[in-house]
Design a protein around this motif. Structure first.
Motif, PDB file in Angstrom:
ATOM      1  N   GLU A  57       0.826  -1.207   0.000  1.00 24.87           N
ATOM      2  CA  GLU A  57       0.000   0.000   0.000  1.00 24.87           C
ATOM      3  C   GLU A  57       0.861   1.259   0.000  1.00 24.87           C
ATOM      4  N   GLN A  58       1.921   1.264   0.810  1.00 22.91           N
ATOM      5  CA  GLN A  58       2.773   2.449   0.867  1.00 22.91           C
ATOM      6  C   GLN A  58       3.555   2.627  -0.435  1.00 22.91           C
ATOM      7  N   SER A  59       3.906   1.528  -1.067  1.00 29.03           N
ATOM      8  CA  SER A  59       4.688   1.619  -2.309  1.00 29.03           C
ATOM      9  C   SER A  59       3.907   2.297  -3.421  1.00 29.03           C
ATOM     10  N   GLN A  60       2.588   2.345  -3.291  1.00 26.03           N
ATOM     11  CA  GLN A  60       1.751   3.013  -4.285  1.00 26.03           C
ATOM     12  C   GLN A  60       1.577   4.506  -3.988  1.00 26.03           C
ATOM     13  N   LYS A  61       2.112   4.942  -2.841  1.00 24.70           N
ATOM     14  CA  LYS A  61       1.862   6.321  -2.407  1.00 24.70           C
ATOM     15  C   LYS A  61       3.127   7.179  -2.401  1.00 24.70           C
ATOM     16  N   LEU A  62       4.142   6.765  -1.624  1.00 26.56           N
ATOM     17  CA  LEU A  62       5.323   7.612  -1.429  1.00 26.56           C
ATOM     18  C   LEU A  62       6.484   6.755  -0.969  1.00 26.56           C
ATOM     19  N   TRP A  63       7.602   6.805  -1.686  1.00 28.07           N
ATOM     20  CA  TRP A  63       8.791   6.031  -1.316  1.00 28.07           C
ATOM     21  C   TRP A  63       9.768   6.876  -0.517  1.00 28.07           C
ATOM     22  N   HIS A  64      10.075   8.050  -1.022  1.00 28.82           N
ATOM     23  CA  HIS A  64      11.118   8.877  -0.405  1.00 28.82           C
ATOM     24  C   HIS A  64      10.836  10.342  -0.696  1.00 28.82           C
ATOM     25  N   ILE A  65      11.067  11.182   0.298  1.00 25.61           N
ATOM     26  CA  ILE A  65      10.802  12.612   0.105  1.00 25.61           C
ATOM     27  C   ILE A  65      11.897  13.462   0.740  1.00 25.61           C
ATOM     28  N   SER A  66      12.867  12.840   1.431  1.00 25.30           N
ATOM     29  CA  SER A  66      14.021  13.491   2.092  1.00 25.30           C
ATOM     30  C   SER A  66      13.656  14.005   3.470  1.00 25.30           C
ATOM     31  N   ASN A  67      14.684  14.326   4.234  1.00 27.74           N
ATOM     32  CA  ASN A  67      14.450  14.809   5.601  1.00 27.74           C
ATOM     33  C   ASN A  67      14.172  16.313   5.653  1.00 27.74           C
ATOM     34  N   ILE A  68      13.966  16.911   4.508  1.00 29.18           N
ATOM     35  CA  ILE A  68      13.460  18.287   4.486  1.00 29.18           C
ATOM     36  C   ILE A  68      12.016  18.307   4.995  1.00 29.18           C
ATOM     37  N   TYR A  69      11.341  17.154   4.851  1.00 28.51           N
ATOM     38  CA  TYR A  69       9.942  17.027   5.239  1.00 28.51           C
ATOM     39  C   TYR A  69       9.790  15.892   6.245  1.00 28.51           C
ATOM     40  N   THR A  70       8.780  15.985   7.083  1.00 31.42           N
ATOM     41  CA  THR A  70       8.359  14.814   7.840  1.00 31.42           C
ATOM     42  C   THR A  70       7.184  14.180   7.094  1.00 31.42           C
ATOM     43  N   THR A  71       6.819  12.985   7.495  1.00 24.77           N
ATOM     44  CA  THR A  71       5.709  12.293   6.849  1.00 24.77           C
ATOM     45  C   THR A  71       4.767  11.730   7.902  1.00 24.77           C
ATOM     46  N   ALA A 281       6.165   2.638   7.399  1.00 23.89           N
ATOM     47  CA  ALA A 281       4.869   1.983   7.232  1.00 23.89           C
ATOM     48  C   ALA A 281       4.941   0.515   7.636  1.00 23.89           C
ATOM     49  N   VAL A 282       6.015  -0.156   7.209  1.00 22.86           N
ATOM     50  CA  VAL A 282       6.184  -1.566   7.584  1.00 22.86           C
ATOM     51  C   VAL A 282       6.401  -1.693   9.085  1.00 22.86           C
ATOM     52  N   ALA A 283       7.280  -0.852   9.642  1.00 25.29           N
ATOM     53  CA  ALA A 283       7.584  -0.922  11.069  1.00 25.29           C
ATOM     54  C   ALA A 283       6.360  -0.613  11.920  1.00 25.29           C
ATOM     55  N   SER A 284       5.525   0.288  11.463  1.00 19.06           N
ATOM     56  CA  SER A 284       4.313   0.628  12.204  1.00 19.06           C
ATOM     57  C   SER A 284       3.350  -0.556  12.252  1.00 19.06           C
ATOM     58  N   ALA A 285       3.214  -1.245  11.120  1.00 20.05           N
ATOM     59  CA  ALA A 285       2.371  -2.441  11.098  1.00 20.05           C
ATOM     60  C   ALA A 285       2.960  -3.529  11.982  1.00 20.05           C
ATOM     61  N   ALA A 286       4.289  -3.669  11.936  1.00 17.68           N
ATOM     62  CA  ALA A 286       4.957  -4.667  12.778  1.00 17.68           C
ATOM     63  C   ALA A 286       4.775  -4.342  14.254  1.00 17.68           C
ATOM     64  N   PHE A 287       4.894  -3.067  14.601  1.00 20.81           N
ATOM     65  CA  PHE A 287       4.760  -2.663  16.006  1.00 20.81           C
ATOM     66  C   PHE A 287       3.409  -3.090  16.566  1.00 20.81           C
ATOM     67  N   ASP A 288       2.357  -2.873  15.802  1.00 15.21           N
ATOM     68  CA  ASP A 288       1.019  -3.207  16.291  1.00 15.21           C
ATOM     69  C   ASP A 288       0.892  -4.691  16.623  1.00 15.21           C
ATOM     70  N   ILE A 289       1.530  -5.525  15.815  1.00 20.02           N
ATOM     71  CA  ILE A 289       1.446  -6.973  16.055  1.00 20.02           C
ATOM     72  C   ILE A 289       2.354  -7.374  17.213  1.00 20.02           C
ATOM     73  N   ILE A 290       3.583  -6.875  17.206  1.00 17.95           N
ATOM     74  CA  ILE A 290       4.547  -7.257  18.240  1.00 17.95           C
ATOM     75  C   ILE A 290       4.097  -6.806  19.616  1.00 17.95           C
ATOM     76  N   ASN A 291       3.562  -5.595  19.704  1.00 13.50           N
ATOM     77  CA  ASN A 291       3.218  -5.030  21.013  1.00 13.50           C
ATOM     78  C   ASN A 291       1.886  -5.545  21.546  1.00 13.50           C
ATOM     79  N   ALA A 292       1.202  -6.381  20.795  1.00 14.48           N
ATOM     80  CA  ALA A 292      -0.045  -6.966  21.289  1.00 14.48           C
ATOM     81  C   ALA A 292       0.264  -7.930  22.435  1.00 14.48           C
ATOM     82  N   PRO A 293      -0.515  -7.890  23.519  1.00 10.91           N
ATOM     83  CA  PRO A 293      -0.237  -8.770  24.662  1.00 10.91           C
ATOM     84  C   PRO A 293      -0.133 -10.240  24.273  1.00 10.91           C
ATOM     85  N   GLY A 294      -0.934 -10.672  23.317  1.00  6.76           N
ATOM     86  CA  GLY A 294      -0.893 -12.070  22.911  1.00  6.76           C
ATOM     87  C   GLY A 294       0.423 -12.455  22.277  1.00  6.76           C
TER      88      GLY A 294
END
Length: 395
Positions: A57-71, A281-294
């Motif tokens: 999903e993210q690959s269809q939106k934005l890959w890189h924009i530099s650290n001039i901007y936050t995302t 985007a990948v790390a955010s999805a991973a965080f949700d799964i890893i940080n789940a109590p289960g």
């Protein structure tokens, strides 16, 4: 296949082609059980569908924009890390080495800003590992990784791991930071004593130094908690993360507090790809799964099962004299009769369809997926037992 890559790597004699969960297939179609986890990186196994979806999903939106901007992706991941830890601010980079480099630079500038320039000493542990940059390889207390690159950065003192008296003797008003792995990974899966971490916190507070926890290998659910330092209750000033943070997509980070973060004023440090939208985007999805109590509970439960099985195998075969670690970061110490031959057993395991690791010359290391199933655990142990039998016949 001809190798066109520099010879600093000694590649295994197979070429992985595809993977799913805790199984890997090579270019010859042979299957392996993966209990190595990409060196504690693939915390959710290979090609987890939710991570694949996030990347697509993210690959269809934005890959890189530099650290001039936050995302939005970077800010959402940073918010998750802040909301579930001690931290107030996050700096993103691309790897564990870069995260530790940033942590050490931040600490050194913090000390210099608050002294006449003399508060620059970094205290680290012997046999530690913090990365492969010139700075981090110097801070890591293993000469085998640094001796060929002298002259090395100065102002670094090494003390024995888990030696509180040595730490007390070393920390002074010149110290800007103490850096510790809550579990020493590359040198053999050695957990820090809670009392040692408590002493480090106390000494840093006394002398106005920062406490850095290197959780590149131990963080993101590996030990059954989001970060390993939570087992001791000791809170650092800076924490470095990478490896499982992106579950295979390169990303690193340091977490720190509002008291320390302003030291990184505009222009003092940076990273071209840090905070990359794809990685976040990948790390955010991973965080949700890893940080789940289960997930965290499963990692602790499966870690207990794996450790019990390894202890049983050690008793039955006489190959291991100790099994240590936390959660799903486990090290098996070779028996005296087979000292410093862990690499041989790791190689034999691969021949028998099992991916494991060494941690130094004397420890076989396991860092599988936090979602490790009973089926894969039992099949992995079965293949390890076969490997041990084959190896013992040859030694």
């Amino acid at each position: 296949m001809q190798n066109h890559i520099t010879p600093n790597f000694s590649f295994a004699p197979i070429i992985p082609e595809r993977a799913s969960g805790s199984r890997v297939w090579d270019t010859e179609g042979r299957e392996y059980v993966d209990l190595a986890g990409g060196i504690a990186v693939n915390a959710l196994g290979h090609c987890h569908p939710k991570l694949v979806q996030a990347l697509h999903e993210q690959s269809q939106k934005l890959w890189h924009i530099s650290n001039i901007y936050t995302t939005r992706q970077a800010q959402e991941l940073a918010a998750k890390l802040v909301n579930h830890t001690f931290a107030d601010k996050v700096f993103f980079c691309n790897s564990g080495a870069e995260a530790n480099e940033a942590a050490l630079k931040l600490a050194r500038k913090y000390g210099r800003d608050r002294s006449d320039g003399s508060k620059t000493e970094i205290i680290a542990c012997t046999n530690s590992f913090h990365g492969r940059t010139l700075f981090t390889v110097s801070v890591g207390g293993q000469p085998k990784y640094s001796k060929d690159f002298a002259p090395l950065p100065e102002g670094i003192t090494h003390v024995p791991f888990n030696d509180t008296a040595a730490l007390e003797a070393a920390v002074s008003e010149r110290t800007c930071a103490v850096i510790i792995e809550p579990i020493q990974g590359e040198s053999g899966i050695l957990p820090a004593d809670p009392a040692y971490l408590e002493a480090a916190r106390r000494l840093c507070d006394r002398h106005g130094a920062l406490l850095i926890f290197d959780e590149v290998q131990t963080g993101m659910g590996r030990t059954g908690k989001l970060f390993a330092c939570e087992h001791s209750g000791v809170v650092p000033d800076i924490l470095s993360s990478a490896k499982a943070l992106g579950c295979g997509f390169p990303i690193g980070a340091i977490l720190t507090t509002d008291a320390v973060a302003p030291t990184f004023s505009p222009g003092t440090h940076g990273s071209t790809f840090g905070g990359n939208p794809l990685a976040c985007a990948v790390a955010s999805a991973a965080f949700d799964i890893i940080n789940a109590p289960g997930t965290l509970a499963h990692a602790e439960t499966q870690g207990g099962k794996l450790r019990t099985a390894l202890e049983r195998l050690g008793r039955e075969t006489g190959v291991f004299k100790q099994v240590r670690g936390m959660g799903l970061l486990i090290g098996c110490v070779m028996a005296d009769a087979y000292g410093n031959r862990a690499g041989e057993l790791v190689s034999q395991a691969l021949k028998d369809g099992l991916m494991v690791l060494s941690a130094g010359a004397n420890v076989v290391r396991f860092a599988p997926s936090l979602l490790l199933s009973d089926e894969d655990l039992h099949e992995g142990i079965r293949r390890l037992k076969t490997a041990v039998q084959h190896w013992l016949q040859a030694v």
